[in-house]
Design a protein around this motif. Structure first.
Motif, mmCIF file in Angstrom:
data_model
loop_
_atom_site.group_PDB
_atom_site.id
_atom_site.type_symbol
_atom_site.label_atom_id
_atom_site.label_comp_id
_atom_site.label_asym_id
_atom_site.label_seq_id
_atom_site.Cartn_x
_atom_site.Cartn_y
_atom_site.Cartn_z
ATOM 1 N N THR A 1 0.837 -1.201 0.000
ATOM 2 C CA THR A 1 0.000 0.000 0.000
ATOM 3 C C THR A 1 0.871 1.250 0.000
ATOM 4 N N THR A 2 1.874 1.275 0.840
ATOM 5 C CA THR A 2 2.756 2.442 0.927
ATOM 6 C C THR A 2 3.518 2.641 -0.373
ATOM 7 N N TYR B 1 1.176 4.012 -3.001
ATOM 8 C CA TYR B 1 0.883 5.417 -2.719
ATOM 9 C C TYR B 1 2.039 6.299 -3.183
ATOM 10 N N TRP C 1 1.626 9.049 -6.214
ATOM 11 C CA TRP C 1 1.541 10.378 -5.631
ATOM 12 C C TRP C 1 2.054 11.421 -6.612
ATOM 13 N N VAL D 1 -2.928 12.340 -4.217
ATOM 14 C CA VAL D 1 -3.450 11.218 -5.004
ATOM 15 C C VAL D 1 -4.902 11.538 -5.341
ATOM 16 N N ASN E 1 -6.105 7.037 -9.541
ATOM 17 C CA ASN E 1 -4.877 6.615 -8.859
ATOM 18 C C ASN E 1 -5.184 5.915 -7.540
ATOM 19 N N TRP E 2 -6.350 6.216 -6.964
ATOM 20 C CA TRP E 2 -6.737 5.532 -5.738
ATOM 21 C C TRP E 2 -6.966 4.049 -5.985
ATOM 22 N N VAL F 1 -3.745 2.392 -5.219
ATOM 23 C CA VAL F 1 -3.554 2.274 -3.766
ATOM 24 C C VAL F 1 -4.430 1.141 -3.227
#
Length: 98
Positions: free
Chosen positions: A50-51, A54, A58, A63, A67-68, A71
């Motif tokens: 997840t990180t 992101y 980014w 975000v 783009n979500w 994630v």
């Protein structure tokens, strides 16, 4: 920029923690994406996919939009990773007790 993307793809093969750590040490996106060092550190430990996703999606405005979904894919990869390990442990305990 293309070299950075290829480098990140190679690091994906090594694992999300290695890719995120290398980007954090040698790159600048982690420092730009997060205001404090604690958030990416916790992400590195507990939610590496997840990180990493992101950080990759980014942009200076944050975000946004589709783009979500990337994630969310990172969250899904983290859940699959943890559930796969739990299932393997359960299976090993079950087969060793019989």
């Amino acid at each position: 920029m293309a070299c950075v993307c290829c480098f990140l793809l190679v690091l994906f093969a090594l694992g999300p923690r290695v890719a995120l750590a290398v980007e954090w040490i040698f790159g600048h996106r982690v420092q730009l994406a997060f205001n404090h060092w604690l958030t990416p550190l916790l992400g590195l430990i507990f939610l590496p996919w997840t990180t990493l996703m992101y950080v990759i999606v980014w942009s200076p405005g944050g975000v946004h939009g589709a783009n979500w979904l990337a994630v969310a894919a990172g969250v899904l990869l983290d859940v699959i990773s943890y559930s796969g390990r739990a299932t393997q442990r359960w299976y090993e305990q079950r087969t060793s007790s019989t």
